[in-house]
Design a protein around this motif. Structure first.
Motif, mmCIF file in Angstrom:
data_model
loop_
_atom_site.group_PDB
_atom_site.id
_atom_site.type_symbol
_atom_site.label_atom_id
_atom_site.label_comp_id
_atom_site.label_asym_id
_atom_site.label_seq_id
_atom_site.Cartn_x
_atom_site.Cartn_y
_atom_site.Cartn_z
ATOM 1 N N TYR A 35 0.862 -1.189 0.000
ATOM 2 C CA TYR A 35 0.000 0.000 0.000
ATOM 3 C C TYR A 35 0.897 1.237 0.000
ATOM 4 O O TYR A 35 0.735 2.162 0.802
ATOM 5 C CB TYR A 35 -0.930 0.047 1.218
ATOM 6 C CG TYR A 35 -1.704 -1.214 1.500
ATOM 7 C CD1 TYR A 35 -2.937 -1.440 0.881
ATOM 8 C CD2 TYR A 35 -1.226 -2.166 2.395
ATOM 9 C CE1 TYR A 35 -3.664 -2.596 1.151
ATOM 10 C CE2 TYR A 35 -1.945 -3.328 2.662
ATOM 11 C CZ TYR A 35 -3.157 -3.538 2.037
ATOM 12 O OH TYR A 35 -3.870 -4.679 2.310
ATOM 13 N N CYS A 36 1.842 1.282 -0.936
ATOM 14 C CA CYS A 36 2.922 2.277 -0.868
ATOM 15 C C CYS A 36 2.514 3.676 -1.309
ATOM 16 O O CYS A 36 3.264 4.626 -1.086
ATOM 17 C CB CYS A 36 4.120 1.815 -1.694
ATOM 18 S SG CYS A 36 3.855 1.837 -3.484
ATOM 19 N N GLY A 37 1.342 3.854 -1.943
ATOM 20 C CA GLY A 37 0.947 5.181 -2.407
ATOM 21 C C GLY A 37 1.983 5.745 -3.356
ATOM 22 O O GLY A 37 2.459 5.059 -4.266
ATOM 23 N N VAL A 38 2.376 7.004 -3.152
ATOM 24 C CA VAL A 38 3.377 7.638 -4.016
ATOM 25 C C VAL A 38 4.805 7.326 -3.567
ATOM 26 O O VAL A 38 5.755 7.958 -4.004
ATOM 27 C CB VAL A 38 3.165 9.162 -4.115
ATOM 28 C CG1 VAL A 38 1.838 9.474 -4.792
ATOM 29 C CG2 VAL A 38 3.251 9.818 -2.741
ATOM 30 N N GLY A 39 4.950 6.345 -2.663
ATOM 31 C CA GLY A 39 6.280 5.840 -2.344
ATOM 32 C C GLY A 39 6.972 6.479 -1.162
ATOM 33 O O GLY A 39 8.194 6.321 -1.020
ATOM 34 N N GLY A 40 6.244 7.159 -0.284
ATOM 35 C CA GLY A 40 6.876 7.866 0.823
ATOM 36 C C GLY A 40 7.733 6.976 1.706
ATOM 37 O O GLY A 40 8.911 7.263 1.944
ATOM 38 N N PHE A 41 7.157 5.884 2.209
ATOM 39 C CA PHE A 41 7.927 4.995 3.072
ATOM 40 C C PHE A 41 9.069 4.333 2.301
ATOM 41 O O PHE A 41 10.205 4.254 2.792
ATOM 42 C CB PHE A 41 7.024 3.917 3.684
ATOM 43 C CG PHE A 41 6.206 4.389 4.844
ATOM 44 C CD1 PHE A 41 6.796 4.718 6.051
ATOM 45 C CD2 PHE A 41 4.834 4.498 4.739
ATOM 46 C CE1 PHE A 41 6.044 5.149 7.134
ATOM 47 C CE2 PHE A 41 4.063 4.926 5.807
ATOM 48 C CZ PHE A 41 4.664 5.258 7.007
#
Length: 376
Positions: free
Chosen positions: A242-248
């Protein structure tokens, strides 16, 4: 006793249900709530909650548009179905507050009729505005059809001259008469396609249909803590589900570390991939797909799994896979402590060792909680 918002005091908007509580009381109640849900098992260290600015923190405005083209109302629908104008909502960042009156005038110049929910006529359903830490804006017009697009294009140069902070403008088409914020199709009106969100030493590209945390300051705190906690573990292989735009994923990238981010939104994956390329992070890659199906389809688990699911949590299938896997550590970022507690109960061999509340949503009973799990 007056609060910090005249709309709240006048009972026009009660979205900030805790606004009449002191901020110290809000933080204490959130900490108490999550501790009640998760408990304090042996070995768990609760770190102090992270406070947010109480006002002027929200980087995204989601405005329902009502009224007429000559006098548009930007805000919410009241209980009677009549629009309530909230263009001066004090939750928004200053750039958004300054832009909304200008955008209302632009709607009038372009003669875009707001959508009338009862009559099922008109065009403009929502106005979505996002502000980056650099002060740039992304503006999205959610329309019923393409009919106003030519007029929006015609008047766009005037808007860009009047509001030079606008970097990205698009139209989202949502033709259906139902309570869905936006549709699948996006029409870009500017040359720029992404807004750059600079947080925690990262430059994250945000496309119109990509998700980003609405509280920039708390997003930075979240990524900083993840980087610090994970740095002590030094994993060689990381999955960010669930990385979204890759923040983590981008925050955890490091020398000789292999990081894979998985997200169902192709737009978000494109954003994350662009951010990784710009940062020259060759050890980071992103894939579009369902997080659970992707994890269950891998031959071997990594050293660390990061999960940042929507409010529904990761669910029994992924929780069961994590429980039965040999993953030594899991970093779980949750916006719903109730589903977090349910998921943790399904993973008893992964015990929480570190947890912290981050006040992502001041003046409400919502918050983000970051939990580090270690296999016992």
């Amino acid at each position: 006793m007056p609060t910090l918002c005249h709309h709240f005091d006048a009972d026009r908007c009660r979205s900030c249900g805790w606004l009449d509580l002191s901020y110290a009381a809000q933080l204490a109640a959130k900490q108490e709530s999550v501790v009640d849900l998760l408990g304090s098992p042996a070995g768990l260290t609760w770190e102090p909650p992270v406070a947010s600015p109480q006002l002027g923190f929200r980087n995204k405005a989601k405005m329902v548009v009502t009224g007429t083209a000559e006098e548009p109302v930007l805000g919410i629908l009241g209980p009677s179905g009549v629009g309530v104008d909230l263009r001066d909502c004090p939750l928004h960042l200053p750039g958004i507050q300054a832009a909304l009156p200008v955008l209302a005038d632009f709607v009038t110049r372009a003669a875009v009729a707001p959508y009338d929910l009862a009559a099922r006529r008109g065009e403009l359903k929502h106005l979505l505005v996002t502000e980056s830490p650099d002060g740039e804006l992304m503006v999205r017009f959610v329309l019923r059809s393409q009919e106003p697009v030519a007029r929006l294009r015609k008047h766009l140069p005037g808007l860009l001259a009047e509001l030079p902070s606008v970097a990205v403008v698009s139209v989202n088409l949502q033709p259906e008469h139902k309570a869905v914020l936006e549709g699948d199709r996006e029409i870009l009106l500017t040359e720029r396609a992404t807004l750059t969100m600079r947080v925690a030493g990262l430059a994250l590209h945000l496309r119109p249909q990509s998700f980003f945390q609405t509280n920039t300051a708390m997003a930075a705190e979240l990524y900083d803590r993840a980087r610090s906690w994970v740095g002590e573990l030094a994993p060689a292989r990381v999955w960010d589900l669930y990385c979204g735009v890759g923040g983590f994923a981008l925050a955890l990238a490091g020398t000789a570390r292999e990081v894979t981010g998985v997200e169902v939104s192709a737009e978000a994956v494109a954003s994350a991939t662009q951010s990784a390329a710009d940062a020259d992070l060759g050890g980071v890659r992103f894939e579009a797909g369902d997080a659970t199906a992707w994890a269950l389809g891998r031959a071997a688990p990594p050293d660390l799994v990061v999960v940042n699911p929507p409010r529904r949590g990761i669910g029994p299938e992924l929780a069961g896979w994590l429980e039965g896997s040999e993953v030594p550590d899991v970093l779980y970022s949750s916006c719903n402590a109730q589903t977090l507690a349910r998921d943790l109960a399904a993973m008893p061999s992964l015990r929480p060792v570190r947890a912290q509340v981050l006040d992502m949503f001041p003046n409400t009973d919502h918050y983000e909680v970051l939990v580090l799990l270690e296999r016992s």
